[in-house]
Write an enzyme that holds these catalytic residues in place. Structure first.
Site, PDB file in Angstrom:
ATOM      1  N   GLU A   1     -77.520  73.015-102.960  1.00 56.53           N
ATOM      2  CA  GLU A   1     -77.204  71.685-102.212  1.00 56.53           C
ATOM      3  C   GLU A   1     -78.546  70.911-101.932  1.00 56.53           C
ATOM      4  O   GLU A   1     -79.139  71.456-101.074  1.00 56.53           O
ATOM      5  CB  GLU A   1     -76.281  72.047-101.030  1.00 56.53           C
ATOM      6  CG  GLU A   1     -74.964  72.686-100.898  1.00 56.53           C
ATOM      7  CD  GLU A   1     -73.998  71.503-101.225  1.00 56.53           C
ATOM      8  OE1 GLU A   1     -74.114  70.539-100.757  1.00 56.53           O
ATOM      9  OE2 GLU A   1     -72.988  71.639-102.134  1.00 56.53           O
TER      10      GLU A   1
ATOM     11  N   CYS B   1     -79.264  65.139 -94.809  1.00 56.47           N
ATOM     12  CA  CYS B   1     -79.427  64.766 -96.557  1.00 56.47           C
ATOM     13  C   CYS B   1     -78.685  63.745 -97.097  1.00 56.47           C
ATOM     14  O   CYS B   1     -78.789  63.249 -98.144  1.00 56.47           O
ATOM     15  CB  CYS B   1     -79.089  66.458 -97.243  1.00 56.47           C
ATOM     16  SG  CYS B   1     -77.420  66.779 -96.671  1.00 56.47           S
TER      17      CYS B   1
END
Lengths: 451, 468
Positions: B209, B243
């Protein structure tokens, strides 16, 4: 150096043009592939015969039938597979649209293997095209006739820029792997699998690795030995043992070992006649290097049946080894040849332990009349896939994901699983620009009430 | 190899089979829930010390969202664990064909500092649910949270099967030398490459990720106030250290002019006239990150905010106008409370701008015109997409969360986490009888046998007539 870059660059530009995305285009390409397989059946069978001495029946049933089936299935199901999938919403998103959108990844690399050289490039190719990608196909150079044929045929039927075929050996493949792909599907051995994944890591490219290992085959005392051995013989010796999911070795109680040998012998006679070498249905080892490798596994072993070899024709007779020691060479690496070691174990527990202290295999086989025992062995071991009371067959059910685990690989494909492997599942949430009041509670200033 | 002992201890526990029964998994998940309840205050305090995380935000992301994931998992675990029976072909009608969800074994979860509980805990939920043992490596940068996790998690989870390893780069590098059966990494793309390269040595599958610059396109037809609020919320949450935060805005010059006062108003509404005094605005996690961000302030011109305080690692909610693609703020993921606006002429230019860059974790598009939202969706590629809002797509556990290309590989949340940490094993259980049905496949081969095989195996496209 430039050549690979150009080929992949052209595929990428073709992908970016967007033409591989509409469903109509994808289906049209798949139809063209179907035409290719139907029109060039003779040439494909001839190439397989030249590469592996594969007889028409085997070549057709293993390599062509499956491909045609996969094409038909994919063309029929593609609209439903590619449709956006709505998902369950929560309270906050009740009035929104929430779904998973299936999108192509981009440029995919498919690296084939030599043992089923046609189907192992075609099946991934079908899935990759169906998912809307550009695909670079790299057939194995070891099965050179099929590689040459694939390189000739694909451009005749498919979009040349989107689906180029690259031929060559290790240097060419190494160079190819320096390019950036959006997914790599590799079929082959563990050692090269590591190299492919390391190369992919440089570009953060996801990989599907279809590797191998020693697929164990446990035969319980309580089972119909004649039937079990028939099925095992079929799976072991087809393609001269050069099948990634062939039963690699047998585990059974010492009391049934000789019966197992007898039954396999009888089946071998039934299948290939008295003189195996002259049977049109028995294949050969792909090349001298592998011939020597497999032959060396026989050293020091008790040969209960077979053992004859002929280097000139890369012939190795269907062979059975008994009382094999777990430490011997034949039990170290994947055999990938027509040599079947029998290792005796005194209990199911011992068999399970034996399997579990080795690397996870691509397939696991169990033969027993006792359903509970089969369930137990499945539950207490790990493997890519399983067939109970038969061998190989789980490969042929496309609703089952086909792939390995641990050293036998990662990822899976076949049927819808191919489509999903080669697609990006993009999460989509579409909200209304109005209805701002419901958002107020998440904005600062925070307070206990809001929480 | 300093961690060999730990890894083999966990592997032995794994081989003993104790993590497999559903009752065990449920018990561990419930214990995780208790950890969140018991240690709520400590978590809020630790994350505040680490990056000035406002307690509202910390509660939402570190406690509430995590508990949701635990509950979704507990509610569905027995269903997820069941063998998934699949459609069979003609030949296998009497057989049993199913997909078995097997645990992988010993997994490694490496978490970053920005949502330091959430980003190890949510993967851990799936790892436990799928029956694995796990080593958790929290980030050393969020050191208060790291200490909390290292000291207290073991009181809740079975220490034979779950361990926390602390340390920095050298420790993580040594840890990665060991063989794991799955590695789940959240962090930056360069480190993602290192992790995947290490994983390749053992053929360990990975989920990465990562991140990138998440573009946020605002069309000329939109409700400016609402856009400003939603964008400001997404950008300044956790002081921008998210993010999936909208990284930069793409809009016309006209829209930039309209948005500016709206953004200013939203910021004031959220944080007051002096955000430094607001309990609802965070701080930058480290001096290094602070300095990196401060250097980005030279991009374009500061239209809102721009104030900094090094001692507090405070950077005001900032909007930069007229930012050029060549400016520093456009060279790297911002990961801070700075919103660059890049002016483009129209939607097509915005789409081209997005497509010329590495694929991000999220693409955002704001418009009252749903056709425009759809165009941006269809003509770009990203991990996920959200129309007319920011961040929210991660709060829906039924949506897969993950990147593509440079922003990552794999996905999780909800069932996707369980699936990530399970090996989907294709199983076919045949009957010993009916051996005659198998005869067409055996040598010696004949045309007749081939014909039979073809008939039983082949898949015909619907609408093709088999009689002809």
């Amino acid at each position: 150096m430039e050549k690979m870059q150009q080929i992949v660059g052209r595929a990428r530009a073709a992908f970016q043009s967007g033409r591989s995305r509409p469903l109509e285009f994808r289906i049209q390409q798949l139809k063209a592939l179907e035409r290719m397989v139907q029109e060039k059946e003779k040439e494909i069978l001839a190439a397989l015969k030249a590469d592996l001495n594969k007889c028409g029946h085997n070549a057709y049933s293993h390599e062509i039938l499956g491909v045609l089936g996969e094409l038909a299935l994919t063309m029929e199901k593609l609209p439903s597979w590619a449709a956006p999938q709505p998902v369950k919403k929560n309270l906050l998103t009740m009035r929104d649209e929430a779904y998973i959108n299936y999108e192509p990844l981009g440029v995919v690399l498919v690296i084939g293997a030599w043992n089923y050289p046609f189907v192992l490039v075609m099946q991934p190719l079908i899935g990759a095209i169906a998912a809307g990608n550009a695909v670079v196909v790299k057939p194995s150079e070891v099965s050179e006739n099929t590689a040459r044929l694939v390189a000739e045929l694909l451009p005749q039927y498919l979009d040349k820029d989107l689906y180029p075929v690259v031929t060559g050996g290790v240097p060419e493949t190494t160079e190819l792997l320096t390019q950036r792909f959006d997914h790599i599907l590799y079929t082959g051995n563990t050692a090269v699998g590591k190299i492919v994944m390391a190369a992919a890591a440089k570009h953060l490219t996801p990989v599907t690795l279809e590797l191998g290992g020693k697929s164990p085959c446990y035969i319980d005392k309580d089972c119909d030995l004649a039937v079990a051995c028939r099925r095992i013989t079929w799976g072991k010796y087809m393609n001269c043992g050069q099948t990634c999911i062939a039963p690699d070795y047998i585990l059974c109680d010492p009391s049934i070992q000789s019966k197992v040998v007898e039954n396999i012998k009888a089946t071998l006679k039934e299948f290939y006649g008295e003189d195996v070498k002259s049977s049109p249905d028995y294949e050969r080892i792909i090349n001298q290097r592998h011939f020597r490798r497999v032959k060396s596994l026989l050293e020091g072993q008790k040969i209960a049946h077979g053992g004859e070899t002929d280097e000139a024709s890369c012939f190795i007779a269907p062979t059975i080894l008994t009382d094999v020691s777990p430490e011997s060479k034949v039990m170290e690496e994947e055999i990938f040849g027509p040599v079947l070691p029998i290792v005796t174990v005194k209990s199911v527990e011992e068999a399970i332990e034996f399997i579990n202290c080795r690397e996870k295999p691509l397939a696991l086989y169990v033969f027993s009349n006792n359903k509970q025992l089969i369930k137990r062995i499945i539950s207490e071991t790990s493997s890519g896939g399983v067939t109970g009371n038969d061998v190989i067959m789980h490969f042929f059910l496309s609703t089952l994901p086909f792939g390995g685990v641990g050293h036998s690989g990662m990822g899976a494909y076949h049927g819808k699983h191919s489509f999903e492997t080669f697609s990006h599942r993009r999460a989509c949430l579409i909200k209304d620009l109005k209805m701002e009041s419901t958002n107020k509670m998440r904005y600062p200033p925070g307070s206990q009430k809001k929480v | 190899n300093p961690y060999a002992g730990l890894v083999s201890h966990l592997r032995a526990s794994w081989l003993s089979g104790k993590t497999r029964p559903m009752e065990y998994r449920v018990a561990q998940l419930e214990a995780l829930g208790r950890f969140l309840d018991d240690k709520k205050q400590e978590i809020l305090e630790a994350t505040e010390l680490d990056m000035g995380k406002p307690s509202f935000e910390a509660f939402f992301s570190e406690i509430l969202l995590c508990k949701n994931e635990i509950n979704v998992t507990l509610n569905n675990l027995s269903h997820w664990m069941k063998d998934e029976h699949v459609d069979k072909n003609l030949v296998m009608q009497l057989d049993s064909a199913f997909i078995r969800k097997d645990p992988y074994g010993v997994v490694l979860i490496i978490a970053p500092w920005n949502y330091p509980i959430h980003l190890f805990l949510v993967p851990l939920i799936g790892a436990i649910a799928a029956g694995n043992c796990a080593i958790i490596k929290p980030s050393e940068i969020s050191k208060n949270t790291e200490r909390l996790v290292a000291e207290t998690l073991s009181c809740y989870l079975d220490s034979d099967c779950f361990a926390v390893v602390t340390g920095g780069v050298p420790e993580t590098t040594r840890l990665l030398e060991n063989k794991f059966d799955y590695i789940f990494f959240t962090g930056s793309p360069p480190v993602g490459r290192i992790v995947m390269t290490a994983a390749a040595k053992h053929l360990t599958p990975v989920t990465l990720e990562l991140g990138g610059k998440n573009p946020c396109y605002v069309s000329d037809t939109c409700d400016v106030t609402n856009v400003a609020q939603r964008v400001a919320w997404g950008r300044f949450f956790n002081a921008g250290q998210t993010c999936i935060a909208p990284d930069y805005l793409l809009c016309t010059l006209e829209m930039q002019e309209k948005l500016m006062p709206a953004l200013r108003e939203a910021i004031t509404e959220f944080f007051g006239s002096n955000p430094r005094e607001s309990p609802d605005f965070g701080r930058i996690v480290s001096d290094k990150q602070f300095q990196r961000l401060r250097a980005l302030l030279g991009s374009g011109r500061v239209a809102i905010g721009g104030q900094t305080d090094e001692a507090e690692r405070y950077i005001a909610p900032t909007v930069l106008a007229d930012v050029l693609p060549s400016d520093p703020a456009m060279q790297e993921e911002v990961f801070g409370p700075i919103l660059p606006i890049v002016v483009i002429a129209n939607m097509d230019e915005a789409i081209d701008f997005i497509n010329a860059r590495p694929r991000p974790l999220a693409v955002y598009a704001f418009s009252c015109d749903s056709k425009i939202v759809n165009q941006v969706l269809e003509r770009t590629s990203s991990g996920g997409f959200c129309g007319n809002d920011t961040l929210m797509l991660v709060t829906l556990a039924s949506l897969p969360f993950g990147g593509i290309g440079n922003s990552g590989l794999g996905k999780y949340h909800g069932k996707f986490t369980f699936d990530t940490f399970s090996h989907h094993r294709g199983c076919l259980h045949r009957s010993m009888g009916l051996e005659t049905l198998n005869s067409p496949r055996y040598p010696p081969y004949t045309q007749q046998k081939l014909g039979l095989l073809t008939t039983t195996f082949e898949v015909k496209r619907r609408g093709t007539c088999t009689l002809l």
